[in-house]
Design a protein around this motif. Structure first.
Motif, PDB file in Angstrom:
ATOM      1  N   ALA A 146       5.236   2.251   3.002  1.00 37.38           N
ATOM      2  CA  ALA A 146       4.178   2.479   2.013  1.00 37.38           C
ATOM      3  C   ALA A 146       3.410   3.779   2.250  1.00 37.38           C
ATOM      4  O   ALA A 146       2.677   4.232   1.368  1.00 37.38           O
ATOM      5  CB  ALA A 146       3.210   1.297   2.011  1.00 37.38           C
ATOM      6  N   SER A 147       3.557   4.403   3.404  1.00 35.36           N
ATOM      7  CA  SER A 147       2.877   5.668   3.710  1.00 35.36           C
ATOM      8  C   SER A 147       3.747   6.895   3.465  1.00 35.36           C
ATOM      9  O   SER A 147       3.233   8.012   3.387  1.00 35.36           O
ATOM     10  CB  SER A 147       2.418   5.682   5.174  1.00 35.36           C
ATOM     11  OG  SER A 147       1.431   4.715   5.409  1.00 35.36           O
ATOM     12  N   LYS A 148       5.047   6.702   3.363  1.00 36.71           N
ATOM     13  CA  LYS A 148       5.974   7.842   3.320  1.00 36.71           C
ATOM     14  C   LYS A 148       5.762   8.775   2.137  1.00 36.71           C
ATOM     15  O   LYS A 148       5.795   9.995   2.297  1.00 36.71           O
ATOM     16  CB  LYS A 148       7.419   7.343   3.362  1.00 36.71           C
ATOM     17  CG  LYS A 148       7.797   6.811   4.722  1.00 36.71           C
ATOM     18  CD  LYS A 148       9.249   6.370   4.776  1.00 36.71           C
ATOM     19  CE  LYS A 148       9.535   5.868   6.185  1.00 36.71           C
ATOM     20  NZ  LYS A 148      10.948   5.657   6.424  1.00 36.71           N
ATOM     21  N   SER A 149       5.536   8.234   0.947  1.00 37.42           N
ATOM     22  CA  SER A 149       5.390   9.110  -0.225  1.00 37.42           C
ATOM     23  C   SER A 149       4.131   9.974  -0.117  1.00 37.42           C
ATOM     24  O   SER A 149       4.135  11.132  -0.533  1.00 37.42           O
ATOM     25  CB  SER A 149       5.383   8.292  -1.516  1.00 37.42           C
ATOM     26  OG  SER A 149       4.250   7.443  -1.559  1.00 37.42           O
ATOM     27  N   ILE A 150       3.068   9.430   0.458  1.00 44.37           N
ATOM     28  CA  ILE A 150       1.842  10.222   0.610  1.00 44.37           C
ATOM     29  C   ILE A 150       2.043  11.298   1.669  1.00 44.37           C
ATOM     30  O   ILE A 150       1.635  12.452   1.467  1.00 44.37           O
ATOM     31  CB  ILE A 150       0.645   9.318   0.947  1.00 44.37           C
ATOM     32  CG1 ILE A 150       0.353   8.401  -0.254  1.00 44.37           C
ATOM     33  CG2 ILE A 150      -0.581  10.151   1.316  1.00 44.37           C
ATOM     34  CD1 ILE A 150      -0.689   7.347   0.008  1.00 44.37           C
ATOM     35  N   LEU A 151       2.673  10.969   2.784  1.00 44.74           N
ATOM     36  CA  LEU A 151       2.931  11.989   3.803  1.00 44.74           C
ATOM     37  C   LEU A 151       3.835  13.088   3.255  1.00 44.74           C
ATOM     38  O   LEU A 151       3.642  14.268   3.574  1.00 44.74           O
ATOM     39  CB  LEU A 151       3.535  11.360   5.050  1.00 44.74           C
ATOM     40  CG  LEU A 151       2.614  10.452   5.866  1.00 44.74           C
ATOM     41  CD1 LEU A 151       3.353   9.905   7.085  1.00 44.74           C
ATOM     42  CD2 LEU A 151       1.335  11.167   6.278  1.00 44.74           C
ATOM     43  N   ALA A 171      -6.134   4.915   0.164  1.00 44.87           N
ATOM     44  CA  ALA A 171      -7.507   4.997  -0.342  1.00 44.87           C
ATOM     45  C   ALA A 171      -8.048   6.411  -0.202  1.00 44.87           C
ATOM     46  O   ALA A 171      -8.672   6.948  -1.127  1.00 44.87           O
ATOM     47  CB  ALA A 171      -8.399   3.998   0.395  1.00 44.87           C
ATOM     48  N   TYR A 172      -7.782   7.030   0.937  1.00 49.44           N
ATOM     49  CA  TYR A 172      -8.270   8.383   1.157  1.00 49.44           C
ATOM     50  C   TYR A 172      -7.537   9.398   0.271  1.00 49.44           C
ATOM     51  O   TYR A 172      -8.156  10.184  -0.447  1.00 49.44           O
ATOM     52  CB  TYR A 172      -8.144   8.782   2.634  1.00 49.44           C
ATOM     53  CG  TYR A 172      -8.542  10.209   2.851  1.00 49.44           C
ATOM     54  CD1 TYR A 172      -9.876  10.582   2.792  1.00 49.44           C
ATOM     55  CD2 TYR A 172      -7.585  11.202   3.053  1.00 49.44           C
ATOM     56  CE1 TYR A 172     -10.257  11.907   2.946  1.00 49.44           C
ATOM     57  CE2 TYR A 172      -7.953  12.524   3.203  1.00 49.44           C
ATOM     58  CZ  TYR A 172      -9.281  12.868   3.146  1.00 49.44           C
ATOM     59  OH  TYR A 172      -9.645  14.184   3.279  1.00 49.44           O
ATOM     60  N   TRP A 173      -6.215   9.396   0.322  1.00 58.57           N
ATOM     61  CA  TRP A 173      -5.410  10.404  -0.382  1.00 58.57           C
ATOM     62  C   TRP A 173      -5.604  10.326  -1.890  1.00 58.57           C
ATOM     63  O   TRP A 173      -5.903  11.324  -2.545  1.00 58.57           O
ATOM     64  CB  TRP A 173      -3.935  10.251  -0.012  1.00 58.57           C
ATOM     65  CG  TRP A 173      -3.047  11.245  -0.678  1.00 58.57           C
ATOM     66  CD1 TRP A 173      -2.251  11.042  -1.768  1.00 58.57           C
ATOM     67  CD2 TRP A 173      -2.862  12.616  -0.319  1.00 58.57           C
ATOM     68  NE1 TRP A 173      -1.590  12.198  -2.108  1.00 58.57           N
ATOM     69  CE2 TRP A 173      -1.946  13.181  -1.221  1.00 58.57           C
ATOM     70  CE3 TRP A 173      -3.386  13.411   0.697  1.00 58.57           C
ATOM     71  CZ2 TRP A 173      -1.549  14.500  -1.153  1.00 58.57           C
ATOM     72  CZ3 TRP A 173      -2.980  14.730   0.768  1.00 58.57           C
ATOM     73  CH2 TRP A 173      -2.065  15.261  -0.161  1.00 58.57           C
ATOM     74  N   GLU A 174      -5.429   9.138  -2.449  1.00 59.88           N
ATOM     75  CA  GLU A 174      -5.532   8.989  -3.901  1.00 59.88           C
ATOM     76  C   GLU A 174      -6.964   9.183  -4.378  1.00 59.88           C
ATOM     77  O   GLU A 174      -7.197   9.758  -5.435  1.00 59.88           O
ATOM     78  CB  GLU A 174      -4.980   7.630  -4.342  1.00 59.88           C
ATOM     79  CG  GLU A 174      -3.473   7.491  -4.153  1.00 59.88           C
ATOM     80  CD  GLU A 174      -2.651   8.519  -4.924  1.00 59.88           C
ATOM     81  OE1 GLU A 174      -3.018   8.882  -6.069  1.00 59.88           O
ATOM     82  OE2 GLU A 174      -1.619   8.971  -4.375  1.00 59.88           O
TER      83      GLU A 174
END
Length: 189
Positions: free
Chosen positions: A20-25, A51-54
């Motif tokens: 769930a973190s891969k697309s944001i990284l 929450a932070y990124w989006e």
């Protein structure tokens, strides 16, 4: 400051992060050109990273403050929260947004800013941070009288909320400052 227990969090990369973190990284690396250590740490808990990124992306598109003013606010809150990683990072980002070095230095040293309107913003952010949102009528009036719309008070809450996430992550994990931010290393006040 008390030395924390040795609780280590792995700095995740696109290859070893939770799914769930891969697309944001991936998006962050594309945007920044490097793997940001703070985001790699946040990736251990995908909800925190999301929450932070989006939230930050949405704020950037829907801000009542300018990019320069947002960096002033990020620095003011990070200063009050004693976040060495975020002070280095946002000092570098503020420079990219052409915030004057005089204003950046004042924020890094906890001094009054030479620009009166930006100083009012900094002071309001600091009051919101240190008083945990329980600002006074005097705090509000100084901010509004400097020319900021009342909606900017809500944006300050958003910015302080983001800084709680990143500043507290840095405190817990002692985030190594990324190479692009090394020129602006900062020691806790």
């Amino acid at each position: 400051m008390e030395t924390l227990q040795n609780v280590e969090f792995k700095i995740r990369t696109i290859e070893d992060a939770p799914e769930a973190s891969k697309s944001i990284l991936t998006a962050a690396k594309s945007a920044y050109g490097f793997d940001a250590n703070l985001l790699g740490l946040m990736a251990n808990h995908p909800a925190l990273l999301y929450a932070y990124w989006e939230g930050d992306k949405f704020l950037t598109k829907n801000s009542v403050l300018t990019a320069k003013e947002r960096q002033i606010a990020f620095l003011a809150s990070s200063y009050e929260n004693n976040c060495r990683y975020c002070m280095a990072a946002h000092s570098s980002i503020a420079q990219m947004h052409r915030v004057s070095q005089e204003n950046i230095d004042a924020l890094r040293e906890g001094r009054e800013l030479p620009d009166k309107k930006l100083n009012a913003l900094s002071e309001y952010v600091k009051a919101t941070t240190t008083k945990r949102g329980q600002v006074s009528n005097e705090d509000i009036n100084k901010f509004l009288n400097a020319g900021y719309p009342k909606e900017a008070m809500l944006e300050v809450i958003t910015i302080v909320g983001f800084k709680v996430m990143t500043n507290y992550m840095d405190h817990l994990a002692q985030t190594p400052v990324d190479v692009p931010f090394q020129a602006n290393l900062w020691e806790v006040k």
